[in-house]
Design a protein around this motif. Structure first.
Motif, mmCIF file in Angstrom:
data_model
loop_
_atom_site.group_PDB
_atom_site.id
_atom_site.type_symbol
_atom_site.label_atom_id
_atom_site.label_comp_id
_atom_site.label_asym_id
_atom_site.label_seq_id
_atom_site.Cartn_x
_atom_site.Cartn_y
_atom_site.Cartn_z
ATOM 1 N N SER A 197 0.840 -1.198 0.000
ATOM 2 C CA SER A 197 0.000 0.000 0.000
ATOM 3 C C SER A 197 0.874 1.246 0.000
ATOM 4 C CB SER A 197 -0.906 0.022 1.239
ATOM 5 O OG SER A 197 -1.970 -0.856 1.071
ATOM 6 N N CYS A 198 0.485 2.202 -0.805
ATOM 7 C CA CYS A 198 1.217 3.460 -0.908
ATOM 8 C C CYS A 198 1.026 4.260 0.377
ATOM 9 C CB CYS A 198 0.699 4.246 -2.112
ATOM 10 S SG CYS A 198 1.404 5.898 -2.291
ATOM 11 N N GLU A 199 2.147 4.708 0.946
ATOM 12 C CA GLU A 199 2.047 5.480 2.182
ATOM 13 C C GLU A 199 1.602 6.911 1.919
ATOM 14 O OE1 GLU A 199 6.020 5.509 0.439
ATOM 15 O OE2 GLU A 199 4.998 3.827 1.330
ATOM 16 N N GLY A 200 1.715 7.397 0.676
ATOM 17 C CA GLY A 200 1.302 8.756 0.339
ATOM 18 C C GLY A 200 -0.204 8.945 0.339
ATOM 19 N N CYS A 201 -0.938 7.893 -0.048
ATOM 20 C CA CYS A 201 -2.406 8.017 -0.151
ATOM 21 C C CYS A 201 -3.131 6.965 0.678
ATOM 22 C CB CYS A 201 -2.827 7.884 -1.613
ATOM 23 S SG CYS A 201 -2.469 6.288 -2.361
ATOM 24 N N SER A 202 -2.407 6.196 1.473
ATOM 25 C CA SER A 202 -2.978 5.116 2.299
ATOM 26 C C SER A 202 -3.723 4.079 1.466
ATOM 27 C CB SER A 202 -3.902 5.680 3.380
ATOM 28 O OG SER A 202 -3.201 6.579 4.205
ATOM 29 N N GLY A 203 -3.265 3.879 0.233
ATOM 30 C CA GLY A 203 -3.841 2.845 -0.621
ATOM 31 C C GLY A 203 -5.058 3.257 -1.422
ATOM 32 N N ARG B 141 -0.815 1.325 -4.797
ATOM 33 C CA ARG B 141 0.261 0.437 -4.338
ATOM 34 C C ARG B 141 1.553 0.787 -5.059
ATOM 35 N NH1 ARG B 141 -2.126 -5.523 -5.078
ATOM 36 N NH2 ARG B 141 -2.202 -4.848 -7.225
ATOM 37 N N ARG B 142 2.675 0.493 -4.391
ATOM 38 C CA ARG B 142 4.003 0.715 -4.972
ATOM 39 C C ARG B 142 4.854 -0.516 -4.718
ATOM 40 N NH1 ARG B 142 6.455 6.292 -3.185
ATOM 41 N NH2 ARG B 142 8.014 5.462 -4.562
ATOM 42 N N GLU B 143 5.765 -0.785 -5.642
ATOM 43 C CA GLU B 143 6.644 -1.937 -5.473
ATOM 44 C C GLU B 143 7.741 -1.597 -4.475
ATOM 45 O OE1 GLU B 143 8.940 -5.309 -8.034
ATOM 46 O OE2 GLU B 143 7.265 -4.182 -8.848
ATOM 47 N N LYS B 144 7.949 -2.523 -3.541
ATOM 48 C CA LYS B 144 8.967 -2.348 -2.501
ATOM 49 C C LYS B 144 9.655 -3.667 -2.248
ATOM 50 C CE LYS B 144 7.614 1.209 0.769
ATOM 51 N NZ LYS B 144 7.053 1.436 2.085
ATOM 52 N N GLY C 75 -5.131 5.709 -3.786
ATOM 53 C CA GLY C 75 -4.747 6.124 -5.132
ATOM 54 C C GLY C 75 -5.047 7.583 -5.424
ATOM 55 N N ALA C 76 -5.587 8.303 -4.451
ATOM 56 C CA ALA C 76 -5.981 9.698 -4.660
ATOM 57 C C ALA C 76 -5.238 10.627 -3.715
ATOM 58 C CB ALA C 76 -7.482 9.847 -4.440
ATOM 59 N N LYS D 93 2.745 9.739 -5.865
ATOM 60 C CA LYS D 93 3.716 8.676 -5.561
ATOM 61 C C LYS D 93 3.392 7.367 -6.279
ATOM 62 C CE LYS D 93 5.309 10.371 -1.133
ATOM 63 N NZ LYS D 93 5.474 10.099 0.286
ATOM 64 N N CYS D 94 2.120 6.996 -6.320
ATOM 65 C CA CYS D 94 1.746 5.698 -6.907
ATOM 66 C C CYS D 94 0.990 5.836 -8.225
ATOM 67 C CB CYS D 94 0.911 4.886 -5.932
ATOM 68 S SG CYS D 94 -0.715 5.586 -5.576
ATOM 69 N N GLU D 95 0.729 7.069 -8.668
ATOM 70 C CA GLU D 95 0.029 7.337 -9.928
ATOM 71 C C GLU D 95 -1.320 6.632 -10.011
ATOM 72 O OE1 GLU D 95 2.876 6.332 -12.905
ATOM 73 O OE2 GLU D 95 4.196 7.968 -12.357
#
Length: 175
Positions: A48-54, A110-113, A56-57, A104-106
């Protein structure tokens, strides 16, 4: 089959979805299999992207109806007498999109880590044993729970000993 023939799908395509399970193959020595060991493995996965808490917005953005599927989450294609319904490729079945996607995740949520996971291998395991780590798979969509990580063990053969179930065999010449 659900995408092609419909039915049995998710009840709410806009809601959270569980992340995918992952498989990791781990080779261990014969001694590690007999005595047990701890291993640290490195797994690259979607989290899960930490920028948007998953979501996507970006914070404060508004949701709008997807223009590709008209908010249905599915695109229907007709070929002769057959109609095929597929998950919308633009909104991934959500039926709606954000007007300001996360930078961050466009808009993926989610982002690959790469992450390191400590794994305890119990004594007495054999090739083909599967160890399950709950919640260590890919992160869920739209705030859904993470999938599981399944580690499949492969034991290298030993020079002297062979295994027969739970028994160890060693051939020794007797004069």
């Amino acid at each position: 089959f659900e995408e092609i023939f419909g039915g049995g799908g998710r009840s709410d395509p806009t809601g959270p979805r569980r992340g995918s399970d992952l498989r990791y193959d781990l080779e261990i020595t014969f001694e590690e299999a007999v005595l047990g060991t701890e291993k640290e493995i490195s797994v690259s996965k979607l989290e899960s992207c930490e920028g948007c808490s998953g979501t996507g917005a970006e914070e404060g953005s508004k949701m709008r109806q997807c223009t590709t599927c008209g908010g249905r989450g599915q695109v229907v294609t007709s070929r002769g007498i057959f109609s095929v319904a597929q998950t919308c490729p633009r909104c991934d079945g959500a039926g709606r999109m954000t007007d300001k996607p996360c930078r961050k995740c466009e808009d993926a949520g989610r982002r690959e880590k790469a992450s390191k996971i400590k794994l305890r291998v119990p004594a007495g395991v054999d090739t083909g044993v599967r160890l399950r780590r709950a919640g260590e798979g890919e992160g869920g969509l739209r705030g859904g729970p993470s999938g599981d990580l399944h580690v499949v063990l492969h034991v290298r053969p030993h020079d002297v000993f062979q295994r027969d179930g739970d028994d160890l065999i060693c051939e020794v010449p007797i004069s």
